[in-house]
Design a protein around this motif. Structure first.
Motif, PDB file in Angstrom:
ATOM      1  N   GLU A   1      76.457  22.226  91.842  1.00 16.11           N
ATOM      2  CA  GLU A   1      77.516  21.604  93.257  1.00 16.11           C
ATOM      3  C   GLU A   1      76.755  22.043  94.356  1.00 16.11           C
ATOM      4  O   GLU A   1      77.827  22.264  95.674  1.00 16.11           O
ATOM      5  CB  GLU A   1      78.542  21.349  92.584  1.00 16.11           C
ATOM      6  N   ASP A   2      75.780  23.045  94.494  1.00 12.17           N
ATOM      7  CA  ASP A   2      74.878  22.619  95.946  1.00 12.17           C
ATOM      8  C   ASP A   2      74.306  22.287  96.575  1.00 12.17           C
ATOM      9  O   ASP A   2      73.090  22.197  95.747  1.00 12.17           O
ATOM     10  CB  ASP A   2      74.086  24.385  95.435  1.00 12.17           C
ATOM     11  N   TYR A   3      74.883  21.912  97.049  1.00  7.72           N
ATOM     12  CA  TYR A   3      73.232  20.513  98.116  1.00  7.72           C
ATOM     13  C   TYR A   3      72.721  21.237  99.423  1.00  7.72           C
ATOM     14  O   TYR A   3      72.651  19.591  99.711  1.00  7.72           O
ATOM     15  CB  TYR A   3      74.240  19.323  98.006  1.00  7.72           C
ATOM     16  N   ASN A   4      72.632  21.938  98.952  1.00  7.32           N
ATOM     17  CA  ASN A   4      70.847  22.194 100.565  1.00  7.32           C
ATOM     18  C   ASN A   4      70.112  21.441 100.610  1.00  7.32           C
ATOM     19  O   ASN A   4      69.196  22.179  99.311  1.00  7.32           O
ATOM     20  CB  ASN A   4      70.886  24.487 100.357  1.00  7.32           C
ATOM     21  N   PRO A   5      70.289  21.045 101.552  1.00  5.26           N
ATOM     22  CA  PRO A   5      68.529  20.141 101.662  1.00  5.26           C
ATOM     23  C   PRO A   5      67.655  20.975 101.596  1.00  5.26           C
ATOM     24  O   PRO A   5      66.443  20.571 101.870  1.00  5.26           O
ATOM     25  CB  PRO A   5      69.422  19.058 103.357  1.00  5.26           C
TER      26      PRO A   5
END
Lengths: 184, 150
Positions: free
Chosen positions: B32-36
């Motif tokens: 759940e790491d949505y770093n672009p």
């Protein structure tokens, strides 16, 4: 056939609260002080999340995905999360802060197991700054604790941060030196 | 010691694969790491990274022959396995579309005292990832414990 471009938020159905706002740039070396603390609270870990991690990593050890084997043969009282899932979360507290500044090293030690339902708070603290060759390095003590405050992961990371280009700043304390071209 | 001592020095063959954005998506989704910077070409291109890069723990998604190595060369009873420490060193970024070569080698083994389990076998693997030019991209050392059967 031409590939249709879909934004990553749609591609991964990213929940709104998890969307990360892009930054212009990561931190500069001179702006990061020893003692700076970072924290990231993650939601409780689910069985589905552990199963997804098993698929993503290819680590299908029954301790993580088979309740019967984990309980009866592993004697662990049931399945538990991969240590690397927690490490991924600890990595997030670092990369959220560092943005596009690269890591040189990252380590964690899994100290106790993490079970479904546990929620991790990941943390990092700047412990040291130094220069090595061309690189400006920042060291973090990092890790995670569960909802009972027990440390589940502890480790260290080292990141490489640039320094801004030198300039004559407005707050120059000895302006007469400028007049005499001492710094020219 | 329950582990087969002949396993020391055993290694997987170098395996070649192409990094897929889909693999990175899967890892980011479950963490759940949505770093672009890991997920969005345009945003990543505008950053100092000059393109999408893989997250720091991506090397864990490469484990060709690892289970075979542990089961057949060391005789690890997988449900008794516990992960200890992992140390990752980064040399060059790993990007979608990169061709990477990866190998896993058993570099240390023995027996250690433990607070919880009295004594356990342990072993250390070294995972090396290189690019097509033979340059090192990432290297990880993983420390594992194997509990004794009760």
């Amino acid at each position: 056939m031409e590939e249709q471009k879909i934004s990553y938020t749609k591609r991964l159905a990213v929940p709104e609260k998890h969307v990360v706002e892009p930054k212009n740039e990561g931190p500069y070396f001179e702006d990061v002080e020893v003692g700076l603390e970072l924290e990231l609270k993650k939601p409780p870990i689910t069985r589905l999340q552990i199963a997804h991690f098993a698929t993503a990593s290819g680590d299908l050890n029954p301790s993580h995905v088979d309740e019967d084997i984990a309980r009866d043969i592993g004697k662990m009282g049931g399945i538990f999360a991969h240590g690397m899932l927690g490490m991924g979360m600890v990595g997030q507290v670092l990369t959220d802060f560092l943005w596009d500044r690269p890591l040189r090293m990252f380590s964690t030690r899994a100290t106790i197991i993490v079970r479904p339902g546990d929620s991790l708070t990941c943390f990092a603290k700047v412990t040291r700054k130094w220069c090595e060759g061309d690189d400006n390095l920042v060291e973090f003590a990092c890790g995670a604790k569960n909802q009972r405050g027990e440390i589940t992961h502890e480790g260290k990371a080292i990141a490489v941060l640039p320094h801004r280009q030198i300039a004559v700043h407005d707050n120059l304390t000895q302006p007469y030196l400028l007049q005499h071209r001492v710094i020219g | 010691m329950a582990l087969k001592q002949s396993g020391l020095g055993a290694e997987t063959p170098w395996t070649k694969s192409v990094v897929m954005q889909r693999q990175i998506d899967m890892l980011c989704n479950c963490v759940e790491d949505y770093n672009p910077l890991f997920l969005d070409e345009e945003i990543a291109e505008a950053s100092a990274n000059k393109g999408v890069v893989a997250p720091p723990t991506f090397i864990n998604c490469f484990r060709d022959y690892k289970t075979m190595l542990l089961i057949s060369e060391l005789g690890v009873d997988m449900p008794m396995l516990l992960h200890g420490e992992q140390v990752i060193h980064y040399y060059k970024p790993v990007r979608p579309g990169d061709t990477v070569w990866q190998r896993i080698k058993i570099v240390e083994m023995g027996r250690k005292k433990s607070k919880t389990y009295k004594e356990m076998d342990y072993f250390v693997v070294l995972i090396t990832m290189k690019n097509d030019a033979g340059e090192k991209l990432v290297e990880a050392t993983q420390f594992f414990f194997v509990r004794d059967k009760q």
